[in-house]
Design an enzyme around this catalytic site. Structure first.
Site, PDB file in Angstrom:
ATOM      1  N   ILE A 115       0.818  -1.215   0.000  1.00 25.32           N
ATOM      2  CA  ILE A 115       0.000   0.000   0.000  1.00 25.32           C
ATOM      3  C   ILE A 115       0.853   1.266   0.000  1.00 25.32           C
ATOM      4  O   ILE A 115       0.357   2.361  -0.246  1.00 25.32           O
ATOM      5  CB  ILE A 115      -0.984  -0.027   1.189  1.00 25.32           C
ATOM      6  CG1 ILE A 115      -1.803  -1.329   1.176  1.00 25.32           C
ATOM      7  CG2 ILE A 115      -1.926   1.160   1.181  1.00 25.32           C
ATOM      8  CD1 ILE A 115      -2.577  -1.577  -0.105  1.00 25.32           C
ATOM      9  N   GLU A 141       8.007   5.528   1.461  1.00 25.37           N
ATOM     10  CA  GLU A 141       7.567   6.762   2.138  1.00 25.37           C
ATOM     11  C   GLU A 141       8.362   7.153   3.393  1.00 25.37           C
ATOM     12  O   GLU A 141       7.782   7.735   4.322  1.00 25.37           O
ATOM     13  CB  GLU A 141       6.058   6.690   2.474  1.00 25.37           C
ATOM     14  CG  GLU A 141       5.183   6.383   1.270  1.00 25.37           C
ATOM     15  CD  GLU A 141       3.688   6.211   1.611  1.00 25.37           C
ATOM     16  OE1 GLU A 141       3.227   6.773   2.616  1.00 25.37           O
ATOM     17  OE2 GLU A 141       2.993   5.516   0.846  1.00 25.37           O
ATOM     18  N   GLU A 143      -9.317  -2.868   2.806  1.00 25.22           N
ATOM     19  CA  GLU A 143      -9.098  -3.790   3.919  1.00 25.22           C
ATOM     20  C   GLU A 143     -10.044  -4.980   3.761  1.00 25.22           C
ATOM     21  O   GLU A 143     -11.207  -4.806   3.443  1.00 25.22           O
ATOM     22  CB  GLU A 143      -9.405  -3.052   5.218  1.00 25.22           C
ATOM     23  CG  GLU A 143      -9.336  -3.915   6.435  1.00 25.22           C
ATOM     24  CD  GLU A 143      -9.803  -3.178   7.681  1.00 25.22           C
ATOM     25  OE1 GLU A 143      -9.315  -2.061   7.935  1.00 25.22           O
ATOM     26  OE2 GLU A 143     -10.672  -3.713   8.375  1.00 25.22           O
ATOM     27  N   HIS A 175      -3.028  -4.200  11.387  1.00 27.12           N
ATOM     28  CA  HIS A 175      -3.287  -3.642  12.726  1.00 27.12           C
ATOM     29  C   HIS A 175      -2.789  -4.562  13.825  1.00 27.12           C
ATOM     30  O   HIS A 175      -2.768  -4.193  14.985  1.00 27.12           O
ATOM     31  CB  HIS A 175      -4.781  -3.384  12.917  1.00 27.12           C
ATOM     32  CG  HIS A 175      -5.317  -2.399  11.924  1.00 27.12           C
ATOM     33  ND1 HIS A 175      -5.961  -2.785  10.773  1.00 27.12           N
ATOM     34  CD2 HIS A 175      -5.255  -1.055  11.885  1.00 27.12           C
ATOM     35  CE1 HIS A 175      -6.289  -1.709  10.092  1.00 27.12           C
ATOM     36  NE2 HIS A 175      -5.881  -0.652  10.737  1.00 27.12           N
TER      37      HIS A 175
HETATM   38  N1  GLN Z   1       0.135   5.053   1.306  1.00 21.82           N
HETATM   39  C1  GLN Z   1      -0.197   5.139   2.693  1.00 21.82           C
HETATM   40  C2  GLN Z   1       0.626   4.145   3.474  1.00 21.82           C
HETATM   41  O1  GLN Z   1       0.943   3.117   2.961  1.00 21.82           O
HETATM   42  C3  GLN Z   1      -1.652   4.830   2.916  1.00 21.82           C
HETATM   43  C4  GLN Z   1      -2.008   4.836   4.363  1.00 21.82           C
HETATM   44  C5  GLN Z   1      -3.495   4.909   4.630  1.00 21.82           C
HETATM   45  O2  GLN Z   1      -4.286   4.677   3.758  1.00 21.82           O
HETATM   46  N2  GLN Z   1      -3.879   5.225   5.821  1.00 21.82           N
HETATM   47  O3  GLN Z   1       0.931   4.361   4.623  1.00 21.82           O
HETATM   48 ZN    ZN Z   2      -5.140   2.152   4.603  1.00 25.35          ZN
END
Ligand code: GLN
Ligand code: ZN
Length: 771
Positions: free
Chosen positions: A444, A497, A678, A707
């Site tokens: 993600i 990131e 999710e 989580h």
């Molecule tokens: N790109 C973001 C990450 O991977 C997305 C996080 C989110 O949707 N809360 O942290």
């Molecule tokens: Zn998310």
């Protein structure tokens, strides 16, 4: 009835001006301090808040000061007070049945195999509460007298405060059925068993010296709960008849913030209570109803949700209009608890002075309430100077440079800007351009934010690490993340990131029209706080933001590197947003800045770009009649951001939840090529919904619940994948975790991803056999 103060607030931030509570609570959890030290810090904080509120002008002994402290969450406070805890935690009770503070924390956070309470959004705010679990087996009894002791503590310090407690209807309406409950069980059906505990609690509060109590019943304004507005109003009438009829109790204020009270106002007016607080920021001044003549109407005219100083004269007008409804008394208040705003603007030494003069954080809002209260007592002319000063600030704001930026406003939008070519055409172009395998594997976006990363960032901010050294550090971090993904065998890579402290603040820091604060912390849940940016002006992009990082990461791999942006709705949802124009207009400005970023990413050779919109669902208005307009502007802003992408560019989006139902049409309308969601916690249940509605774009239902620190096994993931493959065409499916990996550690992340890759390999094998 005891007189009600002329001015009050519905609640005050409890985390402390420097997040003292967070530090104290986390030190206790980590075993670095004991219960006595923690209780002392909390008592000091409460004492400081009372003194502060008194010095700002709220009365010491007239119940104007709310007793609204919480160690973790106000819903959990109420649940623990009435003993409504899941049976799996029953052994944590003391021998007399009471629930102490360590148990309170354990229930909130879970322990080993015993899962924590679930957490979800509190109305349309960014605060998360703990969802009570209630079933036929739940026994209600007064199990904590913490709030009573706080009233006593205040009395000992020379105060008469007003305890604030989540009311019985809201407590049950927000609860979910316990595991033991039969199919279709409704927690609200336990109302009559719960109410006597409130009666007992109110008697205790009265004996402790409380003259007023505030019962928070925001469920009464919501049309987004399982119970209908009529059911909730009926429940309130029943509960208040008993509670209000009790022999020994403080006077009762029922507060119904977050939206208009609509038909339930008549129910409260008819109930044997003494005061009603209504939200006049979200709702307008209602029509008169029967029963107000002996009630105090508390007008929530100062916005508790936002940080603008706002139109004080307009607020006073609303109070005057409220006065015309024939109530016994009108009082001034905030629209909601001030828990949603930071403590104090004067704590911001680096904020532009002119911007600061347009703002009101909690303490400034208290001063506004105090001024309005004085106006109610002595007439408008008594506060004319305050009203004029606020109006002058408002006028200054509307004319200030940057608030309206000609270059931003002259960008014309054509209908075509909101659409790409047909999905079929895009799918073909992307298949050819990208050459991805079946069931492509991706993540993600974020990879673990390690202690090293946080330390380097802190050093860089303090000036101890030069820009060059920091950049070098971050590049090494990207190298590692890319290498790891290559080793694991993922198909579409991310850069991880590491340069982002937060997915919204990072963009806010790099766009014009935003400012960031130093101490503007707002509780998000438990001990966690966020520091929302302030979106005060027209938004534009002075320079490319993410392109350098994406290009660098792409240079390290022959696989596709996914560009990573935060979408306009999420940027708005997690910031304090200007209130002087429709949200849709602001969203489109953000969208245009992102659109330019996408153009630059494409030009730099990035073929897959993800635009995250995890907040799409959370901004959904509480009132059904407002939802269509919201979905329209929110979806359009995403389409404007992504509408310029070439057919061969694959646009992804990511949403953080699996409640597809309510927003499925909106998700479809986003028209992203691939949507990740999710799904692990629902064991892929959401895939059935997706198949049923005929959603035909790319979809990545998460197979790893990020989580939890648990590493899912290959077999477990494989069975999830098989369920997805059974229900949806293979060509649609992507394989990914539920969400970003930034809160996880490297060991568990690596192991989990390795298991995902292996499970995917097994399933792919079968597919190629059958194909
Ligand atoms: N790109 C973001 C990450 O991977 C997305 C996080 C989110 O949707 N809360 O942290
Ligand atoms: Zn998310």
């Amino acid at each position: 009835m005891t007189a009600f103060p002329q001015g009050t607030i519905l609640g005050y931030p409890r985390i402390g001006r420097r997040r003292e509570l967070k530090k104290a609570v986390e030190a206790f959890w980590a075993g670095r301090s004991d219960l006595v030290a923690l209780e002392q810090t909390a008592a000091d904080l409460r004492a400081a808040s009372r003194e502060r509120l008194a010095s700002l002008g709220l009365g010491r002994t007239d119940s104007a000061i709310p007793e609204s402290f919480s160690y973790y969450d106000q819903v959990h406070d109420a649940a623990v007070t009435v003993g409504a805890i899941p049976t799996r935690f029953d052994n944590l009770r003391e021998t007399d049945g009471s629930i102490g503070l360590p148990a309170y924390f354990t229930i909130a956070r879970g322990e080993g195999e015993r899962a924590a309470l679930e957490m979800t959004k509190w109305f349309d705010s960014n605060y998360h509460y703990l969802v009570p679990e209630i079933g036929p087996e739940t026994t209600f009894s007064l199990s904590s007298d913490r709030v009573v002791r706080q009233v006593e503590e205040a009395v000992a310090a020379g105060f008469v405060t007003r305890p604030v407690i989540v009311g019985p209807v809201t407590l049950l309406a927000l609860a979910k059925a316990s595991d033991a409950a039969p199919e279709g069980f409704d927690p609200l059906s336990r109302l009559d068993d719960l109410v006597p505990v409130y009666v007992e609690l109110l008697a205790r509060l009265r004996a402790a010296g409380a003259e007023w109590v505030q019962l928070d019943e925001p469920a009464l304004v919501s049309e987004s709960l399982p119970a209908s507005a009529e059911q909730l109003a009926d429940a309130a009438a029943r509960a208040l008849a008993v509670i209000g009829g009790a022999a020994s109790r403080p006077s009762i204020l029922v507060a119904a913030p977050y939206a208009a009270l609509d038909a339930s106002l008549a129910v409260l007016a008819a109930a044997p209570i003494e005061a009603i607080a209504i939200d006049l920021v979200r709702g307008s001044v209602p029509a008169a109803v029967e029963g107000l003549a002996d009630k105090v109407l508390v007008g929530g005219v100062i916005d508790g949700h936002n940080i603008w100083r706002g139109d004080l004269a307009g607020a006073f007008d609303k109070l005057e209009a409220l006065g015309a409804l024939g109530a016994a008394q009108v009082a001034a208040s905030t629209s909601t608890s001030l828990l949603h705003v930071p403590h104090d603007v004067t704590d911001e030494s680096k904020l532009d002075e002119r911007l600061a003069s347009w703002l009101a954080f909690a303490d400034q809002k208290v001063e506004q309430v105090v001024a309005l209260a004085r106006g109610l007592g002595s007439g408008r002319q008594a506060i004319q100077a305050e009203l004029d000063a606020a109006s002058a600030a408002l006028a200054d704001r509307s004319n200030a440079p940057g608030v309206r930026d000609g270059a931003v406003r002259s960008r014309e939008l054509a209908d075509g800007d909101f659409s790409r070519v047909s999905y079929a055409e895009r799918e073909a172009a992307q298949a050819e351009a990208l050459g991805l395998p079946a069931l492509p594997l991706t993540t993600i976006g974020s990879f673990p934010q390690t202690g090293d990363i946080r330390r380097a960032r802190a050093q860089y901010i303090r000036g101890e690490l030069s820009q060059d050294d920091y950049d070098t550090f971050l590049r090494r971090e990207v190298d590692t993340v890319v290498e790891l993904q290559e080793d694991l065998g993922l198909d579409v890579l991310v850069h991880g990131e590491p340069e982002r402290n937060d997915m919204v603040q990072y963009f806010a820091e790099n766009l014009s029209g935003f400012s960031v604060t130093e101490n503007g912390w707002v509780q998000s849940y438990g001990s966690r706080a966020t520091r929302p940016s302030i979106l005060w002006g027209d938004v534009s992009r002075p320079a490319p933001i993410t392109v350098g990082w994406s290009v660098y990461a792409q240079s390290k791999t022959a696989k596709h590197m996914k560009g990573m942006l935060t979408g306009p709705v999420t940027i708005l949802a997690w910031s304090f947003v200007r209130d002087d124009q429709p949200l849709g207009e602001t969203a489109n400005q953000v969208a245009l800045a992102l659109r330019d970023e996408i153009t630059d990413l494409e030009a730099a050779g990035i073929a897959i770009i993800q635009v995250d919109e995890p907040a799409l669902r959370e901004l959904l208005p509480l009132k059904k009649s407002d939802q269509a307009a919201y979905l329209n502007w929110s979806v359009n802003s995403f389409r404007l951001a992504t509408g310029g992408a070439a057919a061969a560019t694959q646009v992804h989006t990511h949403l953080c939840y699996s409640e597809f139902g309510v927003v499925i049409d909106a998700i479809r309308a986003l028209d992203a090529d691939v949507t990740s969601i999710e799904a692990a916690r629902s064991r892929m249940g959401v895939v059935t919904d997706i198949a049923e509605v005929g959603f035909d774009h790319g979809i990545g239902p998460g197979v790893y619940d990020i989580h939890s620190p648990r590493v899912p096994t290959v077999d477990e993931i494989e069975s999830l994948l098989r369920r997805a493959v059974d229900e949806l065409p293979t060509r649609q499916l992507w394989i990914n975790p539920d969400c970003g990996l930034k809160t996880r550690g490297y060991d568990e992340t690596t192991e989990s991803l390795r298991n995902i890759v292996e499970a995917t390999r097994r399933v792919r094998e079968d597919i190629s056999v059958t194909a």
